[in-house]
Write a protein that holds these residues in place. Structure first.
Motif, short mmCIF file in Angstrom:
data_model
loop_
_atom_site.label_atom_id
_atom_site.label_comp_id
_atom_site.label_asym_id
_atom_site.label_seq_id
_atom_site.Cartn_x
_atom_site.Cartn_y
_atom_site.Cartn_z
N ALA A 58 0.88 -1.23 -0.25
CA ALA A 58 -0.05 0.16 -0.07
C ALA A 58 1.01 1.35 -0.11
O ALA A 58 0.46 2.10 -0.74
CB ALA A 58 -0.85 -0.11 1.09
N PHE A 59 2.00 1.29 0.65
CA PHE A 59 2.96 2.23 0.77
C PHE A 59 3.27 2.56 -0.50
O PHE A 59 3.46 4.05 -0.98
CB PHE A 59 3.98 2.05 1.57
CG PHE A 59 5.17 3.01 1.73
CD1 PHE A 59 5.03 4.46 2.43
CD2 PHE A 59 6.38 2.86 1.00
CE1 PHE A 59 5.93 5.16 2.26
CE2 PHE A 59 7.20 3.88 1.15
CZ PHE A 59 7.17 4.95 1.61
N LYS A 62 0.62 4.37 -2.58
CA LYS A 62 0.61 5.87 -2.17
C LYS A 62 1.78 6.66 -2.39
O LYS A 62 1.48 7.76 -2.88
CB LYS A 62 0.27 5.58 -0.66
CG LYS A 62 -0.25 7.00 0.17
CD LYS A 62 -0.53 6.71 1.39
CE LYS A 62 -1.73 7.71 1.88
NZ LYS A 62 -2.26 7.41 3.14
N TYR A 63 2.85 6.04 -2.43
CA TYR A 63 4.08 6.85 -2.88
C TYR A 63 4.02 7.39 -4.03
O TYR A 63 4.50 8.45 -4.43
CB TYR A 63 5.22 5.99 -2.47
CG TYR A 63 6.73 6.79 -2.96
CD1 TYR A 63 7.39 7.41 -1.71
CD2 TYR A 63 7.55 6.69 -4.02
CE1 TYR A 63 8.50 7.73 -1.89
CE2 TYR A 63 8.68 7.11 -4.22
CZ TYR A 63 9.20 7.77 -3.10
OH TYR A 63 10.33 8.56 -3.31
N GLY A 65 1.36 7.89 -6.10
CA GLY A 65 0.47 8.70 -6.30
C GLY A 65 -0.99 7.90 -6.70
O GLY A 65 -1.99 8.72 -7.16
N VAL A 66 -1.00 6.63 -6.57
CA VAL A 66 -2.26 6.00 -6.90
C VAL A 66 -2.99 5.68 -5.69
O VAL A 66 -2.93 4.34 -4.86
CB VAL A 66 -1.74 4.67 -7.55
CG1 VAL A 66 -3.10 4.09 -8.36
CG2 VAL A 66 -0.94 4.93 -8.70
N ASP A 67 -3.51 6.47 -4.94
CA ASP A 67 -4.06 6.65 -3.64
C ASP A 67 -5.48 5.31 -3.46
O ASP A 67 -5.51 4.71 -2.73
CB ASP A 67 -4.51 7.83 -3.16
CG ASP A 67 -3.49 8.60 -2.75
OD1 ASP A 67 -2.09 8.20 -2.47
OD2 ASP A 67 -3.53 9.90 -2.54
N TYR A 68 -6.14 5.25 -4.57
CA TYR A 68 -7.20 4.48 -4.63
C TYR A 68 -6.91 3.13 -4.58
O TYR A 68 -7.40 2.21 -3.87
CB TYR A 68 -8.20 4.86 -5.72
CG TYR A 68 -7.75 4.42 -7.13
CD1 TYR A 68 -8.00 3.03 -7.69
CD2 TYR A 68 -6.67 5.08 -7.75
CE1 TYR A 68 -7.46 2.70 -8.67
CE2 TYR A 68 -6.31 4.87 -8.95
CZ TYR A 68 -6.72 3.46 -9.43
OH TYR A 68 -6.30 3.02 -10.77
N ALA A 70 -3.91 1.82 -3.15
CA ALA A 70 -3.44 1.84 -1.96
C ALA A 70 -4.57 1.49 -1.08
O ALA A 70 -4.54 0.33 -0.03
CB ALA A 70 -2.85 3.15 -1.72
N GLY A 71 -5.62 2.07 -1.09
CA GLY A 71 -6.94 1.73 -0.45
C GLY A 71 -7.54 0.38 -0.50
O GLY A 71 -7.74 -0.48 0.34
N SER A 74 -5.03 -2.07 0.94
CA SER A 74 -5.30 -2.18 2.49
C SER A 74 -6.57 -2.86 3.13
O SER A 74 -6.34 -3.80 3.81
CB SER A 74 -5.47 -0.75 3.18
OG SER A 74 -4.24 0.05 2.74
#
Length: 175
Positions: A58-59, A62-63, A65-68, A70-71, A74
Motif C-alpha cells: 500500500a505504501f 500511495k508513494y 500517487g495511486v491512492d485509490y 493503496a486503499g 489495505s
C-alpha cells in the motif's frame, strides 16, 4: 504460516498419501513465485530502503500517487488476515480432536458431528476461546499472537522430535 493447516486436515482427504505432498509443494511454489514477483515489482518501483514500513504494498502505491489502489490493497490485506485467522479456526479443533483421541484432552473434544462429520465440540470451544478475547483486543495483537503461537508450536514440535530421538522413543514409535 498456513502450511501446518494443510497437515491438520489430512484426515479429511480421500487420498492423503498423494494429495498432501502435492498440495504442500504446489502451495509452496505458488507462494514463492508470488512473493518473488511482488518483491521485484516493489523494489522496481521504490528503492528498497524506503520499504521498511508495516504495509509496503500500500505504501508503494500511495508513494507513486495511486491512492485509490493503496486503499484497495489495505482493504484486501484485512481480508487476507481474516482468512488466515479463519484457517487457524479450521485447524485448531482438528488438533484438539487428535489430542483427545490420544488421551491428552477429554474425550468430549473428539466428538464428531453426525451430519457434518467435523469435530463439533472442539469447534464450539475454539470459537468461544477466540471470539470472547477478540471483543476486547486490537487486531494487531491477534496478528502478532498468531505469529507467536505458530512459532511456539513449531518450537514444541522440534523439541519433541529432539527429545524422542534422544530418549530412543523415535525407534519404538512408527511414524
Amino acid at each position: 504460516m498456513g502450511f501446518d493447516s494443510i497437515s491438520t486436515t489430512a484426515e479429511e482427504c480421500k487420498n492423503p498419501q498423494r494429495d498432501l505432498p502435492r498440495a504442500m509443494i504446489i502451495t509452496l511454489l505458488i507462494c514463492t513465485i508470488l512473493y518473488v514477483a511482488i518483491t521485484l515489482v516493489l523494489t522496481g518501483m521504490v528503492n528498497y530502503t524506503e520499504l521498511n514500513v508495516k504495509d509496503p504494498l500500500a505504501f508503494v502505491f500511495k508513494y507513486i500517487g495511486v491512492d485509490y489502489l493503496a486503499g484497495i490493497i489495505s482493504v484486501t490485506s484485512v481480508i487476507a488476515i481474516t482468512s488466515a485467522l479463519l484457517v487457524y479456526q479450521l485447524a485448531q479443533p482438528r488438533i484438539w480432536m487428535t489430542m483427545s483421541r490420544d488421551g491428552l484432552l477429554w474425550k468430549k473434544f473428539s466428538t464428531i458431528h453426525p451430519k457434518y462429520k467435523t469435530p463439533s465440540f472442539a469447534t464450539i470451544v475454539t470459537g468461544f476461546v477466540v471470539a470472547i478475547p477478540s471483543m476486547f483486543f486490537k487486531m494487531d495483537f491477534f496478528v502478532d499472537l498468531t505469529s507467536v503461537g505458530t512459532f511456539f508450536a513449531f518450537i514444541l514440535v522440534c523439541a519433541g522430535v529432539l527429545y524422542m530421538d534422544y530418549s530412543g522413543l523415535s525407534k519404538t514409535v512408527k511414524i
